[in-house]
Scaffold this motif. Structure first.
Motif, PDB file in Angstrom:
ATOM      1  N   LEU A 130       0.821  -1.214   0.000  1.00  0.00           N
ATOM      2  CA  LEU A 130       0.000   0.000   0.000  1.00  0.00           C
ATOM      3  C   LEU A 130       0.853   1.261   0.000  1.00  0.00           C
ATOM      4  N   GLY A 131       1.872   1.295   0.848  1.00  0.00           N
ATOM      5  CA  GLY A 131       2.707   2.477   1.005  1.00  0.00           C
ATOM      6  C   GLY A 131       3.556   2.330   2.248  1.00  0.00           C
ATOM      7  N   HIS A 132       3.784   3.450   2.945  1.00  0.00           N
ATOM      8  CA  HIS A 132       4.639   3.454   4.133  1.00  0.00           C
ATOM      9  C   HIS A 132       4.040   4.317   5.226  1.00  0.00           C
ATOM     10  N   SER A 133       4.452   4.053   6.449  1.00  0.00           N
ATOM     11  CA  SER A 133       3.997   4.821   7.609  1.00  0.00           C
ATOM     12  C   SER A 133       5.143   5.685   8.122  1.00  0.00           C
ATOM     13  N   PHE A 134       4.784   6.924   8.492  1.00  0.00           N
ATOM     14  CA  PHE A 134       5.755   7.873   9.022  1.00  0.00           C
ATOM     15  C   PHE A 134       5.203   8.491  10.305  1.00  0.00           C
ATOM     16  N   ASP A 135       6.072   9.036  11.110  1.00  0.00           N
ATOM     17  CA  ASP A 135       5.672   9.624  12.390  1.00  0.00           C
ATOM     18  C   ASP A 135       5.492  11.131  12.321  1.00  0.00           C
ATOM     19  N   ASP A 136       5.092  11.652  11.168  1.00  0.00           N
ATOM     20  CA  ASP A 136       4.902  13.098  11.024  1.00  0.00           C
ATOM     21  C   ASP A 136       3.454  13.460  10.709  1.00  0.00           C
ATOM     22  N   GLY A 137       2.531  12.646  11.202  1.00  0.00           N
ATOM     23  CA  GLY A 137       1.103  12.904  11.002  1.00  0.00           C
ATOM     24  C   GLY A 137       0.558  13.895  12.008  1.00  0.00           C
ATOM     25  N   PRO A 138      -0.754  14.111  11.973  1.00  0.00           N
ATOM     26  CA  PRO A 138      -1.375  15.092  12.871  1.00  0.00           C
ATOM     27  C   PRO A 138      -1.149  14.767  14.347  1.00  0.00           C
ATOM     28  N   ARG A 139      -0.568  15.698  15.064  1.00  0.00           N
ATOM     29  CA  ARG A 139      -0.289  15.496  16.493  1.00  0.00           C
ATOM     30  C   ARG A 139      -1.568  15.355  17.310  1.00  0.00           C
ATOM     31  N   GLU A 140      -2.636  16.027  16.861  1.00  0.00           N
ATOM     32  CA  GLU A 140      -3.879  16.008  17.635  1.00  0.00           C
ATOM     33  C   GLU A 140      -4.628  14.675  17.528  1.00  0.00           C
ATOM     34  N   THR A 141      -4.186  13.803  16.628  1.00  0.00           N
ATOM     35  CA  THR A 141      -4.815  12.469  16.532  1.00  0.00           C
ATOM     36  C   THR A 141      -3.782  11.409  16.904  1.00  0.00           C
ATOM     37  N   THR A 142      -3.232  10.729  15.914  1.00  0.00           N
ATOM     38  CA  THR A 142      -2.317   9.621  16.190  1.00  0.00           C
ATOM     39  C   THR A 142      -0.840   9.974  16.016  1.00  0.00           C
ATOM     40  N   GLY A 143      -0.565  11.065  15.297  1.00  0.00           N
ATOM     41  CA  GLY A 143       0.819  11.404  14.985  1.00  0.00           C
ATOM     42  C   GLY A 143       1.386  10.589  13.835  1.00  0.00           C
ATOM     43  N   LYS A 144       0.584   9.693  13.277  1.00  0.00           N
ATOM     44  CA  LYS A 144       1.020   8.828  12.175  1.00  0.00           C
ATOM     45  C   LYS A 144       0.548   9.388  10.834  1.00  0.00           C
ATOM     46  N   ARG A 145       1.343   9.109   9.799  1.00  0.00           N
ATOM     47  CA  ARG A 145       0.939   9.409   8.419  1.00  0.00           C
ATOM     48  C   ARG A 145       1.104   8.142   7.618  1.00  0.00           C
ATOM     49  N   HIS A 146      -0.013   7.544   7.241  1.00  0.00           N
ATOM     50  CA  HIS A 146       0.017   6.412   6.327  1.00  0.00           C
ATOM     51  C   HIS A 146      -0.017   7.016   4.926  1.00  0.00           C
ATOM     52  N   CYS A 147       1.108   6.975   4.265  1.00  0.00           N
ATOM     53  CA  CYS A 147       1.288   7.546   2.931  1.00  0.00           C
ATOM     54  C   CYS A 147       1.005   6.426   1.931  1.00  0.00           C
ATOM     55  N   ILE A 148      -0.137   6.502   1.261  1.00  0.00           N
ATOM     56  CA  ILE A 148      -0.655   5.374   0.478  1.00  0.00           C
ATOM     57  C   ILE A 148      -0.699   5.705  -1.008  1.00  0.00           C
ATOM     58  N   ASN A 149      -0.283   4.761  -1.822  1.00  0.00           N
ATOM     59  CA  ASN A 149      -0.394   4.894  -3.271  1.00  0.00           C
ATOM     60  C   ASN A 149      -1.871   4.816  -3.656  1.00  0.00           C
ATOM     61  N   GLY A 150      -2.345   5.812  -4.405  1.00  0.00           N
ATOM     62  CA  GLY A 150      -3.732   5.805  -4.849  1.00  0.00           C
ATOM     63  C   GLY A 150      -4.067   4.594  -5.698  1.00  0.00           C
ATOM     64  N   ALA A 151      -3.086   4.078  -6.446  1.00  0.00           N
ATOM     65  CA  ALA A 151      -3.311   2.902  -7.293  1.00  0.00           C
ATOM     66  C   ALA A 151      -3.633   1.654  -6.469  1.00  0.00           C
ATOM     67  N   ALA A 152      -3.283   1.666  -5.194  1.00  0.00           N
ATOM     68  CA  ALA A 152      -3.552   0.522  -4.320  1.00  0.00           C
ATOM     69  C   ALA A 152      -4.966   0.560  -3.754  1.00  0.00           C
ATOM     70  N   LEU A 153      -5.660   1.672  -3.980  1.00  0.00           N
ATOM     71  CA  LEU A 153      -6.972   1.877  -3.369  1.00  0.00           C
ATOM     72  C   LEU A 153      -8.095   2.037  -4.395  1.00  0.00           C
ATOM     73  N   GLU A 154      -9.297   1.749  -3.938  1.00  0.00           N
ATOM     74  CA  GLU A 154     -10.526   2.124  -4.631  1.00  0.00           C
ATOM     75  C   GLU A 154     -11.401   2.800  -3.592  1.00  0.00           C
ATOM     76  N   PHE A 155     -12.184   3.778  -4.016  1.00  0.00           N
ATOM     77  CA  PHE A 155     -13.048   4.499  -3.089  1.00  0.00           C
ATOM     78  C   PHE A 155     -14.479   4.014  -3.226  1.00  0.00           C
ATOM     79  N   VAL A 156     -15.095   3.695  -2.093  1.00  0.00           N
ATOM     80  CA  VAL A 156     -16.508   3.303  -2.048  1.00  0.00           C
ATOM     81  C   VAL A 156     -17.251   4.397  -1.295  1.00  0.00           C
ATOM     82  N   PRO A 157     -18.071   5.190  -2.009  1.00  0.00           N
ATOM     83  CA  PRO A 157     -18.766   6.291  -1.337  1.00  0.00           C
ATOM     84  C   PRO A 157     -19.806   5.795  -0.330  1.00  0.00           C
ATOM     85  N   GLU A 158     -20.025   6.630   0.697  1.00  0.00           N
ATOM     86  CA  GLU A 158     -21.034   6.330   1.702  1.00  0.00           C
ATOM     87  C   GLU A 158     -22.414   6.412   1.043  1.00  0.00           C
ATOM     88  N   LYS A 159     -23.292   5.494   1.420  1.00  0.00           N
ATOM     89  CA  LYS A 159     -24.650   5.503   0.817  1.00  0.00           C
ATOM     90  C   LYS A 159     -25.597   6.370   1.582  1.00  0.00           C
TER      91      LYS A 159
END
Length: 159
Positions: A130-159
């Motif tokens: 999928l990608g890689h994880s880094f420790d420079d994400g939002p401090r107010e939440t987890t502090g993690k940044r999951h940097c993900i390749n868009g090609a690895a994902l598909e989006f399913v909209p909320e119904k």
């Protein structure tokens, strides 16, 4: 002197065999497994490159980077739910970024491909990169940044 040289050679042999044993890890089995031929039939060339060959797409090349709709991001290979849209944030990196994954659906592994250890993220159902994880994400939440390749994902909209 011969004795010292013999000891050095013996230590090197032991050292090398020990490292070789440690570097050979057993291959993990996943719930969804296919041959390379089967994956190539199922995935686009870009998806195959990212998911099966651990490639990286160009920054800012995925439409999912600017997707701000409500829904779920699933694995493009096996359709496992990986990330909720509420956990997506704009990291400025050029790749879709999330501060956390769906519990139990993303595997953390170690990747040494660029010469040092990075935390690689894989789909826990099919093993797709999928990608890689880094420790420079939002401090107010987890502090993690999951940097993900868009090609690895598909989006399913909320119904």
């Amino acid at each position: 002197m011969k004795k010292l040289a013999s000891i050095v050679v013996l230590m090197l042999m032991i050292s090398c065999s020990g490292n070789a044993q440690n570097s050979s890890k057993e291959k993990k089995s996943y719930k969804v497994e296919k041959t390379a031929t089967e994956w190539k039939k199922l995935l686009s060339p870009a998806q195959y490159y990212v998911l099966r060959e651990a490639g990286t797409e160009r920054a800012y090349s995925s439409d999912l980077n600017d997707n701000h709709k409500k829904g779920v991001f699933v694995c493009a290979a096996c359709k496992t739910a990986l990330y909720k849209s509420e956990n997506k944030f704009d990291s400025g990196s050029g790749w879709p970024s999330f501060d956390r994954a769906e519990k139990g659906n993303v595997e953390l592994d170690v990747d040494y491909k660029i010469g040092y250890a990075r935390t690689e993220l894989k789909c826990n159902t099919c093993g797709g990169h999928l990608g890689h994880s880094f420790d420079d994400g939002p401090r107010e939440t987890t502090g993690k940044r999951h940097c993900i390749n868009g090609a690895a994902l598909e989006f399913v909209p909320e119904k």
